[in-house]
Design an enzyme around this catalytic site. Structure first.
Site, mmCIF file in Angstrom:
data_model
loop_
_atom_site.group_PDB
_atom_site.id
_atom_site.type_symbol
_atom_site.label_atom_id
_atom_site.label_comp_id
_atom_site.label_asym_id
_atom_site.label_seq_id
_atom_site.Cartn_x
_atom_site.Cartn_y
_atom_site.Cartn_z
ATOM 1 C CG LEU A 125 -1.703 1.237 1.573
ATOM 2 C CD1 LEU A 125 -2.713 1.559 0.484
ATOM 3 C CD2 LEU A 125 -2.438 1.077 2.919
ATOM 4 N N PRO A 128 6.294 6.516 -1.255
ATOM 5 C CG PRO A 128 8.131 6.848 -2.669
ATOM 6 C CD PRO A 128 6.806 6.142 -2.591
ATOM 7 C CB ALA A 130 0.861 7.361 0.033
ATOM 8 N N GLY A 131 2.259 7.355 3.448
ATOM 9 C CA GLY A 131 2.455 6.440 4.577
ATOM 10 C C GLY A 131 1.168 6.435 5.387
ATOM 11 N NE ARG A 268 23.762 -9.060 37.825
ATOM 12 C CZ ARG A 268 25.068 -8.964 37.667
ATOM 13 N NH1 ARG A 268 25.814 -10.041 37.492
ATOM 14 N NH2 ARG A 268 25.648 -7.780 37.683
ATOM 15 C CD GLU A 363 -0.523 -5.009 9.338
ATOM 16 O OE1 GLU A 363 -1.702 -5.113 9.711
ATOM 17 O OE2 GLU A 363 0.136 -5.964 8.869
HETATM 18 N N1 CAA Z 1 -13.121 -0.081 7.247
HETATM 19 C C1 CAA Z 1 -13.851 0.134 6.121
HETATM 20 N N2 CAA Z 1 -13.828 1.305 5.452
HETATM 21 C C2 CAA Z 1 -13.043 2.287 5.939
HETATM 22 C C3 CAA Z 1 -12.263 2.133 7.094
HETATM 23 C C4 CAA Z 1 -12.319 0.880 7.750
HETATM 24 N N3 CAA Z 1 -11.590 0.657 8.851
HETATM 25 N N4 CAA Z 1 -11.585 3.271 7.334
HETATM 26 C C5 CAA Z 1 -11.934 4.130 6.360
HETATM 27 N N5 CAA Z 1 -12.820 3.534 5.521
HETATM 28 C C6 CAA Z 1 -13.481 4.116 4.344
HETATM 29 C C7 CAA Z 1 -14.345 5.302 4.765
HETATM 30 O O1 CAA Z 1 -15.641 4.885 5.147
HETATM 31 C C8 CAA Z 1 -14.349 6.112 3.491
HETATM 32 O O2 CAA Z 1 -15.240 5.528 2.560
HETATM 33 P P1 CAA Z 1 -16.403 6.386 1.853
HETATM 34 O O3 CAA Z 1 -15.770 7.574 1.241
HETATM 35 O O4 CAA Z 1 -17.021 5.444 0.886
HETATM 36 O O5 CAA Z 1 -17.317 6.792 2.966
HETATM 37 C C9 CAA Z 1 -12.962 5.889 2.920
HETATM 38 O O6 CAA Z 1 -12.492 4.667 3.491
HETATM 39 C C10 CAA Z 1 -12.000 6.996 3.248
HETATM 40 O O7 CAA Z 1 -11.946 7.117 4.655
HETATM 41 P P2 CAA Z 1 -11.298 8.362 5.376
HETATM 42 O O8 CAA Z 1 -11.883 9.632 4.818
HETATM 43 O O9 CAA Z 1 -11.425 8.131 6.839
HETATM 44 O O10 CAA Z 1 -9.788 8.249 4.883
HETATM 45 P P3 CAA Z 1 -8.519 9.082 5.279
HETATM 46 O O11 CAA Z 1 -7.802 9.429 4.045
HETATM 47 O O12 CAA Z 1 -8.886 10.182 6.234
HETATM 48 O O13 CAA Z 1 -7.593 7.982 6.010
HETATM 49 C C11 CAA Z 1 -6.730 6.708 7.817
HETATM 50 C C12 CAA Z 1 -7.955 7.302 7.110
HETATM 51 C C13 CAA Z 1 -7.280 5.990 9.037
HETATM 52 C C14 CAA Z 1 -5.756 7.772 8.252
HETATM 53 C C15 CAA Z 1 -6.051 5.697 6.873
HETATM 54 O O14 CAA Z 1 -5.453 6.360 5.800
HETATM 55 C C16 CAA Z 1 -5.030 4.838 7.543
HETATM 56 O O15 CAA Z 1 -5.378 3.843 8.171
HETATM 57 N N6 CAA Z 1 -3.717 5.198 7.454
HETATM 58 C C17 CAA Z 1 -2.648 4.311 7.910
HETATM 59 C C18 CAA Z 1 -2.168 3.463 6.780
HETATM 60 C C19 CAA Z 1 -1.665 2.133 7.211
HETATM 61 O O16 CAA Z 1 -2.140 1.524 8.151
HETATM 62 N N7 CAA Z 1 -0.682 1.650 6.473
HETATM 63 C C20 CAA Z 1 -0.177 0.353 6.707
HETATM 64 C C21 CAA Z 1 0.731 -0.028 5.614
HETATM 65 S S1 CAA Z 1 0.744 -1.778 5.374
HETATM 66 C C22 CAA Z 1 1.839 -2.453 6.459
HETATM 67 O O17 CAA Z 1 2.340 -1.808 7.308
HETATM 68 C C23 CAA Z 1 2.027 -3.927 6.287
HETATM 69 C C24 CAA Z 1 3.325 -4.408 6.795
HETATM 70 O O18 CAA Z 1 4.356 -4.230 6.192
HETATM 71 C C25 CAA Z 1 3.357 -5.239 7.988
#
Ligand code: CAA
Length: 381
Positions: A125, A128, A130-131, A268, A363
């Site tokens: 996901l 650069p 988009a974290g 210890r 995550e």
């Molecule tokens: N479940 C379902 N839908 C969801 C949701 C959820 N938990 N959270 C948001 N949505 C939906 C919203 O309902 C909305 O949909 P609609 O427009 O249809 O209503 C849409 O998604 C956009 O939601 P937001 O406006 O809330 O989105 P945002 O841009 O403000 O972002 C955020 C929300 C919580 C900050 C999110 O961007 C986020 O979780 N950021 C963190 C990213 C992340 O966790 N990255 C992990 C990378 S992967 C990784 O780390 C794996 C690894 O290597 C181990």
């Protein structure tokens, strides 16, 4: 309220604990030092049904529930967090997405080998720019007849160069913002797909992390997961479940820190007695044990809610946010109780502190978890 594990979950716990002690823990320090990929252990996890714990048996999984998954995850993380992160990504992101959204054909072709451990999956996901701001993607997927041409750079992909299958989030319509994001199943080896050099990380050093580069990679249109524009919600839904996996990983690291601290405090001697006789040490151990238990309960509660089909957004964020803080605090106290020897690599407890840190970042950072919780509080009123 019933806090007991079922007989099946207890048996799983016993078996995974034995496997982790005998086959995962022994090489953990060496793998961390040399950044050696635990390929053989991941293969064994597959044989034991631990790469698709929650996937129904008809699709190659173990057909168990999320509580069982957290129990198994905790035991693996207690031995080696580098191994458990790949288990977490494969189970609660990759397999969950395919299981929930995949077509019959996609499940047959991809879910079965991913859940039974023949293949390994990665989740891609971040970019650069988009974290935490995860919808701000620039990786583009352009449809041309029966393929998508994908171009862009993805960041911090756990297991990136080792994975056979990558669940990739890319923009199909940038004008639509998050509603223009789609999810693709990308097979390794496609022309134009390459991986960057392994990142030199603070912790989870055996779990290789790289950038992935897409240069006009041709992905068959049938590998679109769900519909165009569904990708962001698919990813957010998967991350709710993924956060339960990372919470369980954090509990495992914290439990390992408590185990090691207790063991050392009983051996210890200083000032003529075992250091566990000092209240300063007893108080630390008591706080560590209490926090580990609280983190475990929050994690299992989130898993319990998921198994009952309830909303888990807030519960998973609470579990992940709290458990990851506990992991780092507990690991830090473990090093403190070990004193000088805790600071030495060969003791192996400083690794717990380094591994714990990532659970507050990937995550969704600890700050994002709080933001998610606060939003859910407001939404529910
Ligand atoms: N479940 C379902 N839908 C969801 C949701 C959820 N938990 N959270 C948001 N949505 C939906 C919203 O309902 C909305 O949909 P609609 O427009 O249809 O209503 C849409 O998604 C956009 O939601 P937001 O406006 O809330 O989105 P945002 O841009 O403000 O972002 C955020 C929300 C919580 C900050 C999110 O961007 C986020 O979780 N950021 C963190 C990213 C992340 O966790 N990255 C992990 C990378 S992967 C990784 O780390 C794996 C690894 O290597 C181990």
């Amino acid at each position: 309220m019933n806090f007991d594990l079922t007989e099946e979950q207890l048996l799983l716990q016993e078996n995974v604990r034995r496997f982790a002690r005998e086959e995962v823990a022994p090489g953990a320090i060496e793998r961390d030092e040399t950044e050696r990929w635990p390929g053989e252990i991941i293969r064994r996890l597959g044989e034991l049904g631990l790469m698709g714990v929650m996937v129904p048996q008809q699709w190659g999984g173990a057909g168990m529930d999320t509580v069982a998954y957290t129990v198994a995850m905790e035991e693996i993380a207690r031995a080696d967090a580098s191994v458990s992160v790949m288990m977490s990504v494969n189970n609660s992101l990759v397999c969950s997405m395919l299981n929930q959204v995949g077509s019959e054909a996609q499940k047959k072709k991809y879910l079965i080998p991913l859940a039974n451990g023949e293949k390994l999956g990665a989740f891609s996901l971040s970019e650069p720019q988009a974290g935490s701001d995860a919808s701000n993607l620039r990786c583009l997927a352009r449809r041309e007849k029966d393929v998508y041409l994908i171009s862009g750079t993805k960041n911090w992909v756990s297991g990136g160069p080792k994975a056979d299958v990558i669940m990739l989030l890319a923009m199909t319509d940038p004008k639509k913002g998050h509603k223009g994001i789609s999810c693709f199943i990308v097979e390794k080896g496609l022309p134009g797909l390459s991986a960057g050099k392994p990142e030199d990380k603070l912790g989870i050093r055996a779990a290789v992390t790289t950038e992935l580069y897409f240069d006009e990679v041709r992905v068959p249109a049938e590998n679109l997961l769900g519909n165009e524009g569904d990708g962001f919600v698919i990813a957010m839904t998967a991350l709710d479940g993924g956060r339960i996996g990372i919470a369980a990983q954090a509990v495992g690291i914290a439990q390992a820190a408590l185990d090691r601290a207790l063991e050392y405090a009983q051996e210890r001697e200083q000032f003529g007695q075992k250091i566990i006789k000092f209240q300063a040490i007893q108080i630390k151990l008591a706080d560590m044990a209490t926090e580990v238990e609280a983190a475990r309960l929050l994690t299992r509660r989130a898993a319990f809610l998921k198994d009952r089909g309830k909303s888990i957004t807030a519960a998973a964020a609470m579990a992940k946010g709290f458990a990851s803080d506990v992991a780092l605090r507990t690991a830090t106290q473990c090093v403190q109780i070990h004193g000088g020897s805790g600071y030495m690599r060969e003791t192996g407890v400083e690794r717990l502190m380094r591994d714990a840190k990532i659970t507050q970042i990937y995550e969704g950072t600890s700050e994002i978890q709080r933001l998610v919780i606060a939003r859910e509080l407001q939404r529910k009123g």
